[in-house]
Design an enzyme around this catalytic site. Structure first.
Site, PDB file in Angstrom:
ATOM      1  N   ASP A   1      -5.679 -21.776 -21.495  1.00  0.00           N
ATOM      2  CA  ASP A   1      -6.421 -21.152 -20.412  1.00  0.00           C
ATOM      3  C   ASP A   1      -7.726 -20.549 -20.914  1.00  0.00           C
ATOM      4  O   ASP A   1      -7.953 -20.412 -22.126  1.00  0.00           O
ATOM      5  CB  ASP A   1      -5.586 -20.035 -19.768  1.00  0.00           C
ATOM      6  CG  ASP A   1      -4.335 -20.567 -19.082  1.00  0.00           C
ATOM      7  OD1 ASP A   1      -4.329 -21.743 -18.679  1.00  0.00           O
ATOM      8  OD2 ASP A   1      -3.363 -19.793 -18.962  1.00  0.00           O
TER       9      ASP A   1
ATOM     10  N   TYR B   1       3.189 -20.320 -29.961  1.00  0.00           N
ATOM     11  CA  TYR B   1       2.144 -19.387 -29.559  1.00  0.00           C
ATOM     12  C   TYR B   1       2.449 -18.012 -30.131  1.00  0.00           C
ATOM     13  O   TYR B   1       3.622 -17.633 -30.286  1.00  0.00           O
ATOM     14  CB  TYR B   1       2.077 -19.256 -28.033  1.00  0.00           C
ATOM     15  CG  TYR B   1       1.325 -20.350 -27.323  1.00  0.00           C
ATOM     16  CD1 TYR B   1      -0.038 -20.228 -27.053  1.00  0.00           C
ATOM     17  CD2 TYR B   1       1.975 -21.504 -26.895  1.00  0.00           C
ATOM     18  CE1 TYR B   1      -0.727 -21.226 -26.379  1.00  0.00           C
ATOM     19  CE2 TYR B   1       1.293 -22.509 -26.223  1.00  0.00           C
ATOM     20  CZ  TYR B   1      -0.060 -22.366 -25.963  1.00  0.00           C
ATOM     21  OH  TYR B   1      -0.741 -23.353 -25.293  1.00  0.00           O
TER      22      TYR B   1
END
Length: 302
Positions: free
Chosen positions: A60, A129
């Site tokens: 994003d 992540y």
């Protein structure tokens, strides 16, 4: 055609995400890399097959990657033209030219010929992540602005880990994610935990504490999550849910209820993007790449 694998990293703070936005004039990682590839491979040829990158995981706006993977299909003749006057292979020449053309916030780590069956997105076994938080204002380092989120309230690491443990396994993360068109929010989380980076000196001097320089990430609270794949906003929404628990605003039981009822209702939106970094993409052995890609293309169910 030959398929190339490109490994790269980027500081996401000035990008509107990975993917090119149709009809929008905004800076994206894909747009920057494809523009460089177009110049190197196609020059001014108006009839050239324009390069298109397939990425392991779209990030994003504001999200960084220390290790991202994408692939590109290119005609061998065009690849050969990259060599020019350089004494190296076509792939090495392409890597060198790309590295020289990238802006300062993108790093091309490696370009190589992909093995048969490789697909950057569908062949991946898992993605890792890390979300980094500074919850001690006295130790905030402004150099971390683009990859660490800051709060002035100390977080309850133990409570956050009780919440994070509920995410491990195969679940429908509909409370914390948005499905792609025709897709689902069913994912398998393999690892999810919060841990604080040990406070350690960069230099330990026997003459006294005033010579101890802390390592840059000392004291940060980090959420590490590994899954076969992630749905849109999934990681940042899970982090936000854990942070609400860590602040005492929500209970672990509330988090468990969200996991049990996969429905978006407004209380678990995504946290700020700047703390999130894509750290690693794992792939199976070369002879298992094609089979892995075929399995992942199937629609998931619980």
């Amino acid at each position: 055609m030959v398929r190339l694998r490109i490994d790269l990293g980027y500081d996401g703070s000035s990008f509107n995400g990975w993917a090119v936005q149709n009809g929008q004039d905004c800076r994206t990682v894909q747009g920057e890399v494809e523009a460089a590839l177009r110049l190197v491979l196609c020059g001014r040829d108006p009839d050239a097959h324009l390069p298109h990158l397939v990425v392991a995981g779209r990030t994003d706006a504001g999200v960084s990657a220390s290790h991202q993977v994408c692939h590109l299909d290119v005609e061998e003749e065009r690849l050969a033209r990259c060599v020019g006057h350089m004494r190296m292979t076509p792939v090495e020449a392409l890597q060198t030219r790309l590295q020289r053309m990238m802006p300062e916030d993108i790093a091309i780590h490696r370009v190589r010929i992909a093995p048969d069956g490789f697909d950057a997105r569908f062949s991946a076994l898992e993605r890792t992540y890390v979300y980094r938080i500074c919850d001690d204002p006295s130790s905030w380092d402004p150099r971390q602005l683009s990859y660490v989120w800051q709060t002035d309230r100390r977080l309850d690491e133990a409570a956050m880990n009780r919440a994070a443990a509920l995410t491990i396994g195969l679940h429908d993360f509909g409370s914390f994610a948005i499905p792609n068109p025709g897709g689902t929010t069913i994912r398998e989380v393999k690892t999810a935990h919060w841990s604080r980076v040990e406070r350690r000196p960069l230099i330990a001097h026997p003459q006294g504490e005033r010579y101890r320089t802390p390592a840059m990430e000392s004291g940060l609270l980090c959420f590490t999550i590994v899954a076969d794949a992630f749905a849109r906003n999934m990681v940042r929404s899970l982090v936000n849910g854990c942070v609400q628990v860590g602040l005492g605003k929500r209970s672990v039981e509330w988090f468990a209820g969200k996991m049990a009822t996969p429905k978006r209702e407004g209380s678990t939106g995504p946290i700020a993007p700047q703390g999130l970094t894509l750290e690693h993409i794992a792939y199976p052995a070369d002879d298992e790449l094609a089979a892995r890609a075929e399995r992942i293309r199937a629609r998931r169910t619980l």
